[in-house]
Design a protein around this motif. Structure first.
Motif, PDB file in Angstrom:
ATOM      1  N   ASP A 178       0.829  -1.194   0.000  1.00  6.12           N
ATOM      2  CA  ASP A 178       0.000   0.000   0.000  1.00  6.12           C
ATOM      3  C   ASP A 178       0.874   1.258   0.000  1.00  6.12           C
ATOM      4  O   ASP A 178       1.811   1.370   0.807  1.00  6.12           O
ATOM      5  N   LYS A 179       0.574   2.194  -0.895  1.00 11.63           N
ATOM      6  CA  LYS A 179       1.394   3.402  -1.047  1.00 11.63           C
ATOM      7  C   LYS A 179       1.424   4.247   0.227  1.00 11.63           C
ATOM      8  O   LYS A 179       2.464   4.796   0.574  1.00 11.63           O
ATOM      9  N   ALA A 180       0.305   4.360   0.923  1.00 12.88           N
ATOM     10  CA  ALA A 180       0.263   5.154   2.153  1.00 12.88           C
ATOM     11  C   ALA A 180       1.146   4.527   3.236  1.00 12.88           C
ATOM     12  O   ALA A 180       1.842   5.232   3.976  1.00 12.88           O
ATOM     13  N   GLU A 181       1.135   3.195   3.302  1.00 13.51           N
ATOM     14  CA  GLU A 181       1.968   2.490   4.275  1.00 13.51           C
ATOM     15  C   GLU A 181       3.452   2.712   3.963  1.00 13.51           C
ATOM     16  O   GLU A 181       4.251   2.994   4.856  1.00 13.51           O
ATOM     17  N   VAL A 182       3.809   2.601   2.695  1.00 14.97           N
ATOM     18  CA  VAL A 182       5.204   2.807   2.284  1.00 14.97           C
ATOM     19  C   VAL A 182       5.637   4.242   2.578  1.00 14.97           C
ATOM     20  O   VAL A 182       6.747   4.482   3.075  1.00 14.97           O
ATOM     21  N   GLU A 183       4.768   5.207   2.309  1.00 15.57           N
ATOM     22  CA  GLU A 183       5.104   6.609   2.568  1.00 15.57           C
ATOM     23  C   GLU A 183       5.285   6.855   4.063  1.00 15.57           C
ATOM     24  O   GLU A 183       6.195   7.579   4.473  1.00 15.57           O
ATOM     25  N   GLU A 233       6.330   4.644   6.252  1.00 16.91           N
ATOM     26  CA  GLU A 233       7.628   4.045   6.594  1.00 16.91           C
ATOM     27  C   GLU A 233       8.772   4.925   6.121  1.00 16.91           C
ATOM     28  O   GLU A 233       9.780   5.070   6.810  1.00 16.91           O
ATOM     29  N   ARG A 234       8.606   5.517   4.947  1.00 14.89           N
ATOM     30  CA  ARG A 234       9.651   6.398   4.417  1.00 14.89           C
ATOM     31  C   ARG A 234       9.843   7.611   5.348  1.00 14.89           C
ATOM     32  O   ARG A 234      10.970   7.998   5.650  1.00 14.89           O
ATOM     33  N   LEU A 235       8.741   8.206   5.794  1.00 14.51           N
ATOM     34  CA  LEU A 235       8.832   9.357   6.703  1.00 14.51           C
ATOM     35  C   LEU A 235       9.471   8.963   8.037  1.00 14.51           C
ATOM     36  O   LEU A 235      10.277   9.703   8.597  1.00 14.51           O
ATOM     37  N   TRP A 236       9.099   7.781   8.536  1.00 14.82           N
ATOM     38  CA  TRP A 236       9.673   7.287   9.790  1.00 14.82           C
ATOM     39  C   TRP A 236      11.188   7.078   9.644  1.00 14.82           C
ATOM     40  O   TRP A 236      11.962   7.530  10.475  1.00 14.82           O
ATOM     41  N   THR A 237      11.616   6.386   8.591  1.00 18.79           N
ATOM     42  CA  THR A 237      13.048   6.125   8.422  1.00 18.79           C
ATOM     43  C   THR A 237      13.819   7.430   8.238  1.00 18.79           C
ATOM     44  O   THR A 237      14.924   7.578   8.763  1.00 18.79           O
ATOM     45  N   LYS A 238      13.228   8.375   7.527  1.00 17.57           N
ATOM     46  CA  LYS A 238      13.874   9.685   7.342  1.00 17.57           C
ATOM     47  C   LYS A 238      14.049  10.382   8.691  1.00 17.57           C
ATOM     48  O   LYS A 238      15.120  10.917   8.985  1.00 17.57           O
TER      49      LYS A 238
END
Length: 138
Positions: free
Chosen positions: A80-85, A87-92
């Motif tokens: 899911d794109k929202a889930e990936v986004e 995770e991306r914000l969290w890792t950043k």
């Protein structure tokens, strides 16, 4: 206890010492080396990142030169794109707080699961898809 004390205490843990020994055996602690951690933002990779940082901070405080440490996040289109986004914000955020460079790589390989939210299937079997994504990671 201070942050410095916490990092020092963690660096003395057996798991961190084992990690140092393995990296040293493979000449990955040399100053011209670069450690690249495949970072998902999950518990396991975050623990690994923190162990590496504790080890490198201790070595730096001992006046030893240390390799560069970076993280890479691989984003797959099979979720899911929202889930990936998220995770991306969290890792950043984690990498910014820990002062570690983060590189994000978008895997461009269609889903093997047929029609879905991200478009048509790529025609690969699940096994072929897993093999290709493993090749990308390693």
């Amino acid at each position: 206890a201070s942050d410095l004390d916490a990092w020092e205490k963690l660096a003395k843990e057996p798991l961190c010492e084992d990690l140092e020994h393995i990296l040293d055996e493979r000449n990955l602690l040399l100053p011209d080396a670069c450690l690249l951690l495949s970072y998902s933002g999950g518990v396991d990779s975050t623990a690994h990142l923190i162990l590496l940082l504790a080890l490198l901070r201790r070595r730096r405080l001992s006046s030893e030169t240390v390799p560069r440490l970076c993280c890479m996040m691989l984003c797959y289109p099979n979720r899911d794109k929202a889930e990936v986004e998220g995770e991306r914000l969290w890792t950043k955020w984690v990498c910014q707080k820990l002062k570690v460079d983060l590189f994000v790589y978008e895997v461009c390989l269609a889903r093997p699961h047929g029609e879905g939210t991200d478009g048509p299937s790529c025609g690969l079997s699940r096994e072929e898809y897993e093999r290709h994504t493993k090749e990308i990671r390693f």
